[in-house]
Write a protein that holds these residues in place. Structure first.
Motif, short mmCIF file in Angstrom:
data_model
loop_
_atom_site.label_atom_id
_atom_site.label_comp_id
_atom_site.label_asym_id
_atom_site.label_seq_id
_atom_site.Cartn_x
_atom_site.Cartn_y
_atom_site.Cartn_z
N ASP A 173 -20.87 -25.69 -15.08
CA ASP A 173 -21.34 -26.32 -16.81
C ASP A 173 -22.66 -25.59 -17.08
O ASP A 173 -23.86 -25.55 -16.67
N GLU A 174 -22.59 -24.75 -18.46
CA GLU A 174 -23.50 -23.90 -19.09
C GLU A 174 -25.10 -24.57 -19.31
O GLU A 174 -26.05 -24.16 -19.73
N THR A 175 -24.68 -25.86 -19.50
CA THR A 175 -25.60 -26.61 -20.33
C THR A 175 -26.90 -27.03 -18.65
O THR A 175 -28.13 -27.82 -18.93
N LYS A 176 -26.76 -27.15 -16.74
CA LYS A 176 -27.13 -27.29 -16.69
C LYS A 176 -27.21 -26.32 -15.49
O LYS A 176 -28.03 -26.48 -14.63
N ASN A 177 -27.14 -25.09 -15.47
CA ASN A 177 -26.85 -24.25 -14.38
C ASN A 177 -28.38 -23.11 -15.12
O ASN A 177 -28.78 -23.55 -16.17
N VAL A 178 -27.56 -21.98 -14.37
CA VAL A 178 -29.12 -20.78 -14.82
C VAL A 178 -29.25 -20.15 -16.43
O VAL A 178 -29.46 -19.30 -17.17
N ILE A 179 -27.62 -20.70 -16.69
CA ILE A 179 -26.90 -19.68 -18.33
C ILE A 179 -28.44 -20.81 -19.01
O ILE A 179 -28.34 -20.08 -19.94
N MET A 180 -28.62 -22.28 -19.23
CA MET A 180 -29.32 -22.41 -19.55
C MET A 180 -30.93 -22.52 -19.36
O MET A 180 -31.45 -22.36 -20.88
#
Length: 373
Positions: free
Chosen positions: A195-202
């Motif tokens: 989930d990009e909204t919850k991992n280091v991508i965020m």
């Protein structure tokens, strides 16, 4: 028995007596007399407490002096309703596509979370940078040589151009955080999600936004390199970086954004610092050193950039950083002379704390780079 348990026991006994008193009083004496005596007793208790001349926070601190996991949490036990109210907005974001490994919606109670703040370090492996921040030298490079290198500026320059000059990527893309501040971590969850909204991508998104707001062009790769297979992640991320550098030769700075894992089997640490009234995850820059086996001859040029950035962050927000880790690490830092790995918090930190750190980090990176024009 801890003070907390004693307090609960006293509260239960008091409540039981108050409930039972009218029935007992009806048998043995006049209820009005008993209630009057009870009121006198409660007044004397209030006076006794006031005479102690201790603040609420001082009394609560005493109650929790033997429970380190509750430091800073406050006394009230967290109920389901209070927990919901404490959920930050970033936790409640619903992604368009959570991917093959979504972020959990239910949690089990596992080990303890210990909130802590890492401060100034003393010891033979540490030294202070001239302009702020510290270095933890875990190599055989002598301190004086490293201090001299830390005073030199990076060789690359930032230009006035619309072309991208910074690349943000994530070797361990699925690394994630706690949902919100709480006493326990979930031992059934490996703290990885697509989930990009919850991992280091965020976190990378927050850094990117600040750099672009400062007029610095950024490429943010959201390629997942550690799922479904964790092994070989650095080889895969190196391929991503090289492909992007070939496409955008104007890129000078390459940042691999991670989150740390500071823990034992039963404890996860939450390194945080309060900045402008809001909690931020503490961060750590890792600058690799070549022991002669890593094909990384320009590692000192990366270290110069690490020192510049470390001092900038500490000047902007004292306490936000842990010392630079200068150690025998490769981490794809042979690719450019502006390559660094940055750990933003640990898995004991929260999404909100780490997103805020991304914002602060992005602002400091922008200042440091604009000083190299």
């Amino acid at each position: 028995m801890t003070r907390r348990k004693k307090r609960k026991l006293k509260a239960f006994i008091k409540e039981f007596i108050l409930i039972s008193l009218p029935f007992i009083a009806g048998i043995f004496m006049n209820i009005g007399d008993i209630m009057a005596k009870l009121a006198d007793k409660m007044d004397s208790i209030d006076i006794q407490v006031m005479n102690e001349k201790k603040t609420y926070s001082e009394r609560i601190s005493e109650d929790f002096e033997d429970i380190i996991i509750s430091e800073g949490y406050g006394y009230a036990e967290e109920s389901e309703s209070s927990q919901t109210e404490s959920e930050p907005e970033i936790y409640k974001i619903v992604p368009e596509n959570a991917g093959a490994k979504p972020y959990p919606t239910e949690w089990t109670e596992g080990g303890s979370i210990v909130r802590t703040t890492y401060g100034h370090y003393d010891g033979t492996t540490f030294f202070d940078l001239d302009n702020g921040g510290q270095v933890n030298n875990k190599t055989s490079v002598d301190m004086e040589t490293l201090k001299e290198e830390s005073r030199l500026l990076p060789e690359f320059k930032i230009e006035d151009t619309d072309e991208p000059q910074v690349l943000i990527y994530h070797t361990h893309t699925t690394e994630t955080y706690e949902p919100y501040v709480r006493d326990f971590f979930d031992s059934n969850f490996n703290y990885r999600t697509t989930d990009e909204t919850k991992n280091v991508i965020m976190v990378g998104d927050a850094i990117q936004q600040e750099l672009e707001s400062a007029g610095i062009g950024v490429i943010h790769s959201k390629e997942i390199h550690d799922y479904p297979s964790y092994n070989g992640a650095y080889d895969r991320s190196a391929e991503t970086v090289n492909e992007i550098l070939e496409q955008y030769p104007t890129i000078k700075v390459v940042l691999d954004i991670h989150r740390d894992a500071i823990c034992t089997e039963s404890v996860a640490y939450q390194p945080y610092v309060e900045i402008n009234g809001k909690e931020a995850s503490q961060i750590m820059i890792i600058s690799g050193c070549d022991d002669g086996t890593m094909d990384m001859p320009n590692y000192m040029k990366n270290f110069r950039f690490a020192s510049l950035l470390q001092s900038q962050i500490e000047n902007d927000n004292p306490g936000l950083t842990r010392p630079i880790l200068f150690d025998y690490r490769h981490y794809n830092q042979d690719i450019t002379t502006g390559s660094l790995l940055i750990e933003v918090g640990s898995h004991g930190n929260t999404l909100d704390q780490s997103h805020y750190s991304g914002e602060l980090l992005g602002k400091s990176i922008a200042k440091a780079l604009k000083g190299l024009k």
